[in-house]
Design an enzyme around this catalytic site. Structure first.
Site, short mmCIF file in Angstrom:
data_model
loop_
_atom_site.label_atom_id
_atom_site.label_comp_id
_atom_site.label_asym_id
_atom_site.label_seq_id
_atom_site.Cartn_x
_atom_site.Cartn_y
_atom_site.Cartn_z
N ASP A 1 64.73 53.96 50.90
CA ASP A 1 64.53 54.66 52.75
C ASP A 1 65.42 55.41 53.41
O ASP A 1 65.03 55.00 54.82
CB ASP A 1 63.82 52.38 53.68
CG ASP A 1 62.80 52.19 53.35
OD1 ASP A 1 61.47 53.55 52.90
OD2 ASP A 1 62.57 51.49 52.39
N ASP B 1 54.89 55.59 50.02
CA ASP B 1 56.08 55.67 51.44
C ASP B 1 57.08 56.34 50.75
O ASP B 1 57.62 57.24 51.82
CB ASP B 1 56.62 54.25 51.37
CG ASP B 1 55.33 53.12 51.78
OD1 ASP B 1 54.92 52.98 50.95
OD2 ASP B 1 55.81 52.56 52.95
N THR C 1 49.55 47.19 44.40
CA THR C 1 49.72 46.83 46.05
C THR C 1 50.86 45.88 45.74
O THR C 1 50.78 44.74 45.53
CB THR C 1 48.70 46.96 46.32
OG1 THR C 1 49.23 47.17 48.16
CG2 THR C 1 47.41 45.52 46.79
N ARG D 1 48.03 52.87 55.18
CA ARG D 1 49.29 53.13 55.83
C ARG D 1 49.65 53.80 54.98
O ARG D 1 50.32 55.43 55.51
CB ARG D 1 50.41 52.38 56.23
CG ARG D 1 51.49 52.86 56.91
CD ARG D 1 52.54 51.68 58.37
NE ARG D 1 52.89 50.87 57.49
CZ ARG D 1 52.70 49.99 57.88
NH1 ARG D 1 51.35 49.48 58.71
NH2 ARG D 1 53.02 48.62 56.45
N TRP E 1 51.42 57.36 54.56
CA TRP E 1 52.08 58.56 53.90
C TRP E 1 51.95 59.36 53.73
O TRP E 1 53.05 60.52 53.07
CB TRP E 1 53.25 57.18 53.73
CG TRP E 1 53.64 55.75 54.34
CD1 TRP E 1 53.67 54.81 53.97
CD2 TRP E 1 54.03 56.57 55.69
NE1 TRP E 1 54.47 53.81 54.87
CE2 TRP E 1 54.18 54.74 55.36
CE3 TRP E 1 54.59 57.20 56.60
CZ2 TRP E 1 55.13 53.95 56.93
CZ3 TRP E 1 55.32 56.18 57.31
CH2 TRP E 1 56.02 55.09 57.13
N SER F 1 50.79 39.34 53.33
CA SER F 1 52.69 38.20 52.99
C SER F 1 52.30 37.66 54.72
O SER F 1 52.99 37.03 55.56
CB SER F 1 53.48 38.94 53.20
OG SER F 1 53.87 40.26 51.73
#
Length: 419
Positions: free
Chosen positions: A119, A184, A244, A256, A260, A391
Site C-alpha cells: 500500500d 486493490d 475474497t 470496492r 479499484w 470481519s
C-alpha cells in the site's frame, strides 16, 4: 433593411438567451461541488484541530463511541488525509489548507522505506504525488522514487505480480495464502509509472505492466466481475486459490474491489496507451453500471451479490442484523473519479455514459443522504461506507478514503468544466 435589422436583433437576443441559459445550467451543475467543499471545510477544520501536531496517527474512521479511529503511520490509509487537504487547497486556494497538507505530507517521509505491504502507493502518491502539483520540492521526487523502489521489493518475476500481503490465513482459516495478490494493488502502480518517468529507468514501468497483465489474466471472470484475492505459489507462479476477504463470497463481486479495478486499469491505460487495459477498464465499468443490483442512486451495496442464492459465504452471514443491506459510498466515490477519467479515453455513447454516470454518482454523494450536512459526525465528509463487513469492522461508517476519492472526483469534474 429594417427587416434585416430586426432579424439580426432577434438573432442576437436568441444567442444571448442561449448563453444565459448555458451559464445558468453550468452554475446549477456546479452547485453540488460548491456544496460539498463548503460542507467539508468546517468538518476538516475540526479534524485538524483535534489532530494538530499528532503526526504519528492518521484519521481513518470512527469508533462505535464516536471517537476517531486512527491508523499508525505505517498502515495503508495514511496518505488520504494529506491528500484530502491538497484537494481542499486546490479548490479553495486557501493557504490554510496548503499549510496543513504540507505538514501532514511531510510527516509520512519515513514511509518511503516501508516494505511491509503493497500500500505504499496509496500512502505516498496520494500525499507526495499531490504535493508535487503545488510544491516542486526536489526532495518529494526523491521520496517517491525511493517509495517505488520499496514497492518493487515485493515483486516476484516468477509470479509476475507484487505481493500484496505477507503470508496469512484466508478468511475462516480455510487456506494459507503464501503469495496473496488483491485487486486493490492495481492502485499502487501509478507510483511505479511515475518513477520510470522521472528516472528514465523502465524497470518500474515494466513491473507495473506485468502486474496489470497478471491481474487481467487471473482476477477477472468472463463477465469482467472480479475476484478480490488471488493466491499464488511463490515457487512456481501457479494460481492456488481465488477467494475474497472483504466480499460476500469467493465468487461474488465485492463492490470496492470492482471500483479499484476500474480505476486501476484506467490509470494503466493512461500510462501505457495499451488498448488491452482500456478494454478491461471499459468492461469492468460496464459490469458495475449495468448490474441489475445497482441501486437507482448508483451507490452500490458493499457487494453486488450479497445474500443471493448461489453465492455461499464461508463466514456467518446474518442479514437480520441489518435493517437494509449496507451501502459502500467509498466504492461509489472511487468509481466516479475513475469514470470521469475513463470518459476522456472513449468516444460517442460510451463517453456520454461514463461521464453522466460519474456526475449522477457525485450528485447522489453530495445529497443529504450521504453528505455529512447534518453533522452526523464532527469530522468526516461522507457517510455510509463499509470497510470490512465479514470481519464486522467499519460497517456504515465514514472512511477517509471515501472522502479522498470523492474530493478527487469533484476536482476532476470541475477541471473538465473549465476546459
Amino acid at each position: 433593411m429594417k427587416i434585416f435589422k430586426k432579424q439580426k436583433l432577434r438573432a442576437v437576443i436568441l444567442c444571448s438567451l442561449v448563453i444565459l441559459i448555458s451559464i445558468s445550467w453550468i452554475k446549477k451543475e456546479d452547485d453540488f461541488v460548491k456544496k460539498s467543499f463548503q460542507t467539508a471545510a468546517p468538518l476538516y477544520t475540526q479534524l485538524l484541530k483535534v489532530t494538530n501536531g499528532n503526526f504519528k496517527y492518521y484519521p481513518h474512521s470512527l469508533l462505535e463511541n464516536g471517537s476517531i479511529k486512527y491508523y499508525n503511520i505505517d498502515e495503508w490509509t495514511g496518505g488520504f488525509w494529506p491528500g484530502s487537504l491538497w484537494y481542499m487547497y486546490e479548490y479553495t486556494k486557501d493557504q490554510k489548507w496548503k499549510d496543513a497538507a504540507l505538514a501532514w505530507t511531510n510527516s509520512l517521509e519515513t514511509n518511503q522505506f516501508n516494505t511491509n505491504h503493497h500500500d505504499i502507493g496509496f500512502m505516498m502518491y496520494c500525499s507526495y504525488g499531490n504535493a508535487l502539483r503545488f510544491d516542486q520540492n526536489p526532495k518529494y521526487q526523491e521520496i517517491l522514487v525511493q517509495s517505488a523502489k520499496s514497492l518493487t521489493k515485493r515483486y516476484s518475476p516468477i509470479v509476475g505480480s507484487i505481493q500484496s500481503w505477507n503470508e496469512r490465513k484466508s478468511k475462516g482459516d480455510i487456506n494459507t495464502w503464501e503469495y496473496p495478490v488483491i485487486m486493490d494493488n492495481m492502485m499502487n502502480l501509478e507510483l511505479l509509472f511515475y518513477a520510470s518517468k522521472v528516472t528514465k529507468d523502465p524497470t518500474y514501468k515494466e513491473i507495473g505492466i506485468k502486474h496489470a497483465e497478471q491481474t487481467m489474466k487471473n482476477h477477472l471472470r468472463e463477465d469482467y466481475s472480479s475476484y478480490h484475492v488471488v493466491n499464488y505459489d511463490p515457487k512456481t507462479g501457479k494460481v492456488l486459490h481465488k477467494q475474497t476477504l472483504q466480499g460476500f463470497s469467493d465468487e461474488s463481486t465485492w463492490a470496492r474491489g470492482q471500483a479499484w479495478g476500474i480505476y486501476g486499469f484506467t490509470t494503466v491505460y493512461r500510462e501505457t496507451k495499451d488498448k488491452r487495459f482500456l478494454n478491461t477498464a471499459i468492461k469492468m465499468a460496464d459490469f458495475f453500471l449495468d448490474h441489475p443490483n445497482l441501486p437507482a442512486d448508483k451507490i452500490p451495496n458493499w457487494d453486488f451479490n450479497v445474500g443471493e442464492a448461489g453465492f455461499k459465504p464461508d463466514w456467518d452471514f446474518n442479514p437480520s442484523k441489518f435493517k437494509e443491506t449496507p451501502r459502500d459510498a467509498s466504492a461509489a466515490a472511487i468509481t466516479s473519479s475513475a469514470l470521469l477519467e475513463l470518459s476522456t479515453f472513449v468516444k460517442g455513447a460510451k463517453r456520454k455514459k461514463y461521464n453522466n454516470a460519474a456526475v449522477a454518482i457525485l450528485k447522489s454523494l453530495s445529497s443529504d443522504a450521504y453528505l455529512n450536512t447534518d453533522k452526523a459526525n464532527p469530522y468526516f465528509l461522507l457517510k455510509h461506507s463499509t470497510g470490512n463487513l465479514p470481519s464486522n469492522r467499519e460497517i456504515d461508517v465514514p472512511l477517509i478514503y471515501a472522502d479522498y476519492y470523492f474530493l478527487e472526483a469533484l476536482v476532476r469534474y470541475q477541471r473538465k468544466q473549465t476546459k
